[in-house]
Structure formats: C-alpha cells, structure tokens
Design a protein around this motif. Structure first.
Motif, mmCIF file in Angstrom:
data_model
loop_
_atom_site.group_PDB
_atom_site.id
_atom_site.type_symbol
_atom_site.label_atom_id
_atom_site.label_comp_id
_atom_site.label_asym_id
_atom_site.label_seq_id
_atom_site.Cartn_x
_atom_site.Cartn_y
_atom_site.Cartn_z
ATOM 1 N N ILE A 1 -14.981 8.102 -4.696
ATOM 2 C CA ILE A 1 -13.654 7.519 -4.496
ATOM 3 C C ILE A 1 -12.778 8.464 -3.689
ATOM 4 C CG2 ILE A 1 -11.511 6.872 -5.684
ATOM 5 C CD1 ILE A 1 -13.293 5.734 -7.937
ATOM 6 N N ARG A 2 -12.809 9.746 -4.013
ATOM 7 C CA ARG A 2 -11.992 10.717 -3.282
ATOM 8 C C ARG A 2 -12.395 10.757 -1.795
ATOM 9 N NH1 ARG A 2 -8.767 14.992 -4.384
ATOM 10 N NH2 ARG A 2 -9.195 14.902 -6.620
ATOM 11 N N GLU A 3 -13.692 10.820 -1.543
ATOM 12 C CA GLU A 3 -14.170 10.892 -0.160
ATOM 13 C C GLU A 3 -13.774 9.642 0.626
ATOM 14 O OE1 GLU A 3 -18.393 11.421 2.313
ATOM 15 O OE2 GLU A 3 -18.409 11.175 0.127
ATOM 16 N N PHE A 4 -13.978 8.480 0.008
ATOM 17 C CA PHE A 4 -13.646 7.218 0.681
ATOM 18 C C PHE A 4 -12.143 7.085 0.889
ATOM 19 C CE2 PHE A 4 -12.763 2.566 0.338
ATOM 20 C CZ PHE A 4 -13.313 2.192 1.556
ATOM 21 N N ALA A 5 -11.377 7.440 -0.129
ATOM 22 C CA ALA A 5 -9.929 7.331 -0.041
ATOM 23 C C ALA A 5 -9.365 8.257 1.033
ATOM 24 C CB ALA A 5 -9.283 7.630 -1.389
ATOM 25 N N GLU A 6 -9.897 9.468 1.123
ATOM 26 C CA GLU A 6 -9.434 10.391 2.154
ATOM 27 C C GLU A 6 -9.753 9.853 3.551
ATOM 28 O OE1 GLU A 6 -7.550 12.878 1.885
ATOM 29 O OE2 GLU A 6 -7.619 13.413 -0.232
ATOM 30 N N HIS A 7 -10.912 9.223 3.680
ATOM 31 C CA HIS A 7 -11.284 8.610 4.967
ATOM 32 C C HIS A 7 -10.323 7.476 5.313
ATOM 33 C CE1 HIS A 7 -13.687 6.809 8.140
ATOM 34 N NE2 HIS A 7 -13.669 5.660 7.475
ATOM 35 N N GLN A 8 -10.049 6.601 4.333
ATOM 36 C CA GLN A 8 -9.135 5.485 4.563
ATOM 37 C C GLN A 8 -7.729 5.990 4.892
ATOM 38 O OE1 GLN A 8 -11.574 3.240 4.959
ATOM 39 N NE2 GLN A 8 -10.248 1.736 4.040
ATOM 40 N N LYS A 9 -7.300 7.003 4.169
ATOM 41 C CA LYS A 9 -5.974 7.573 4.410
ATOM 42 C C LYS A 9 -5.873 8.111 5.831
ATOM 43 C CE LYS A 9 -4.752 11.500 2.476
ATOM 44 N NZ LYS A 9 -4.325 12.493 1.448
ATOM 45 N N SER A 10 -6.928 8.760 6.281
ATOM 46 C CA SER A 10 -6.929 9.313 7.642
ATOM 47 C C SER A 10 -6.808 8.212 8.687
ATOM 48 C CB SER A 10 -8.222 10.116 7.862
ATOM 49 O OG SER A 10 -8.287 10.589 9.193
ATOM 50 N N LEU A 11 -7.529 7.098 8.484
ATOM 51 C CA LEU A 11 -7.446 5.976 9.420
ATOM 52 C C LEU A 11 -6.020 5.413 9.472
ATOM 53 C CD1 LEU A 11 -10.714 3.951 8.660
ATOM 54 C CD2 LEU A 11 -10.270 5.482 10.570
ATOM 55 N N ILE A 12 -5.428 5.256 8.307
ATOM 56 C CA ILE A 12 -4.075 4.701 8.240
ATOM 57 C C ILE A 12 -3.060 5.659 8.880
ATOM 58 C CG2 ILE A 12 -2.211 4.064 6.629
ATOM 59 C CD1 ILE A 12 -4.486 3.076 4.726
ATOM 60 N N GLN A 13 -3.201 6.944 8.607
ATOM 61 C CA GLN A 13 -2.289 7.931 9.217
ATOM 62 C C GLN A 13 -2.390 7.921 10.740
ATOM 63 O OE1 GLN A 13 -3.702 11.374 6.915
ATOM 64 N NE2 GLN A 13 -1.623 11.657 6.180
ATOM 65 N N GLN A 14 -3.613 7.852 11.252
ATOM 66 C CA GLN A 14 -3.809 7.825 12.693
ATOM 67 C C GLN A 14 -3.165 6.599 13.318
ATOM 68 O OE1 GLN A 14 -8.018 8.287 13.671
ATOM 69 N NE2 GLN A 14 -8.237 9.755 11.998
ATOM 70 N N ALA A 15 -3.324 5.450 12.638
ATOM 71 C CA ALA A 15 -2.768 4.196 13.157
ATOM 72 C C ALA A 15 -1.244 4.239 13.153
ATOM 73 C CB ALA A 15 -3.252 3.014 12.332
ATOM 74 N N LEU A 16 -0.665 4.738 12.075
ATOM 75 C CA LEU A 16 0.783 4.765 11.965
ATOM 76 C C LEU A 16 1.398 5.821 12.889
ATOM 77 C CD1 LEU A 16 1.182 4.286 8.109
ATOM 78 C CD2 LEU A 16 1.592 2.596 9.902
ATOM 79 N N ALA A 17 0.675 6.920 13.076
ATOM 80 C CA ALA A 17 1.181 7.978 13.966
ATOM 81 C C ALA A 17 1.214 7.524 15.409
ATOM 82 C CB ALA A 17 0.321 9.225 13.824
ATOM 83 N N SER A 18 0.297 6.614 15.765
ATOM 84 C CA SER A 18 0.235 6.157 17.154
ATOM 85 C C SER A 18 1.165 4.984 17.404
ATOM 86 C CB SER A 18 -1.189 5.763 17.503
ATOM 87 O OG SER A 18 -1.654 4.699 16.695
#
Length: 219
Positions: free
Chosen positions: A202-219
């Motif tokens: 769960i931690r690994e998957f959640a960190e991956h999902q969080k990274s995708l969302i951060q990248q999308a929102l930052a752009s």
C-alpha cells in the motif's frame, strides 16, 4: 429487496456540488455563495448550508467564519498531505483485514478485486470506472474489518481522492499497469495474513499514485 432510505435534499445538493468540484467545474478556491446557489437550485438556504457542511466533511469545501464556503485548494502540496493521511488509513485497514478476514469473506473480496482488474484490461473503461471499482474493494474490506470509525474516515476521503484522480486523469491512465500489479499482489498478502507485506504494498503504490498526482498538478 433491501430497504434504502432516499437521499435527503441536502444530500442531493451535496452530491451535485461534489461532482462539480471533483470534475473542476468549480475551481479550487472558488467561492460558493449560499444565496446564489439556493436561488439557482430553487431550494432553501438551510438545505444548501447543510450540504456545505457535508462537503466540508468530504474535504471538498472549506468554510471560514464571516467569509463563507469555497472549494478547497488542490495544488501539489495539498494533494501530498491528503494522500499521506489516506495512505495511513488504508494501511491501518490492511492490518485489521489481515487479522480479521474469514473464509466466508474471500469470495466478496476477491470478486471486488477481479472487477478492478477487468476494468483496467478493458480499453473502453474510463478512469472514473476504475476509481469507483477500486473504492468498491475498499468498501468490501471495510465491511470485513467492521470498524465503523475507520469506515467513516475512509468514506469521507473518497470524494477528495476522486477529485485528485480526475484532475490528473492522463497521468493516472499511464499508471494503470502499476494499479493492476498492486491489485494482483495485495490479495496474496492479505490471504497469507502478512500485514507487513500488505502495508508495504500500500505504501509503495500510494507513493507512486501521489507522485503522479503531484506531477499533474504541478504542470
């Protein structure tokens, strides 16, 4: 047939506004005027106010004294804080699930997981269908765990998490292979009652999902 209590007017208003916030029709930080909305929907301000309190509980609206309600902000930093709390709630659920599942629970849990995997494989499925199927897995697990406080906390996070997914749909779609792998591995850990492995997945998957969302929102 199970008895179902119909949604109250306030719940209908809350669902209507939630969809507009989650899909970006109401932008982050945008004010929501009680009187204007009541006039548009031809409902009482009391019903609108009750709906706004529900949206606040769902982390979609911020209510400030003397300023009123506005859609909560959702930049990369806010999304990170949101997902960190959500991740730890899911990890807590996984621990209890490993402890409490019974043989009679397997069919429903595995059926919900299978539905997610099938939706991911179906190229015609949209992101909202995959997200909803993922939440169905969470709901099935919450029922097995049987902790009403944890169930309520996770349920209140669903709209805000959905909003983050909708606003980063393109990147989320690119990460569906990892989503499929996660849902293939997690049941194995749960059925083995390996709570450490389940939490790590769960931690690994959640960190991956969080990274995708951060990248999308930052752009």
């Amino acid at each position: 047939m199970d008895f179902q209590v119909p949604n109250t007017l306030a719940e209908q208003i809350a669902n209507y506004l939630a969809e507009r916030i989650m899909t970006g029709q109401i932008r982050p930080g945008e004010r929501i005027q009680e009187a204007t909305l009541a006039g548009e929907l031809k409902v009482s301000r009391a019903s609108v106010k009750e709906a706004l309190y529900t949206l606040e509980r769902w982390h979609l609206v911020e209510i400030t004294p003397r300023k009123g309600a506005s859609a909560t902000r959702l930049d990369a930093a806010h999304a990170s804080e949101l997902y960190d709390v959500y991740m730890h709630l899911l990890m807590m659920m996984a621990v209890r699930l490993c402890e409490r599942w019974q043989e009679s629970d397997k069919q429903r849990m595995l059926g919900a997981v299978s539905n997610v995997v099938e939706r991911i494989k179906d190229s015609s499925s949209d992101i909202s269908g995959v997200v909803e199927a993922s939440f169905n897995v969470m709901d099935a697990c919450c029922e097995v765990v049987g902790n009403p406080y944890l169930t309520e906390a996770l349920s209140n996070f669903k709209p805000a998490v959905s909003r983050a997914y909708y606003l980063s749909a393109d990147r989320y779609r690119r990460g569906l292979a990892q989503t499929s792998e996660f849902f293939a591995n997690l049941p194995q850990a749960v059925l083995a009652r390996d709570s450490d492995k389940a939490q790590a997945l769960i931690r690994e998957f959640a960190e991956h999902q969080k990274s995708l969302i951060q990248q999308a929102l930052a752009s």
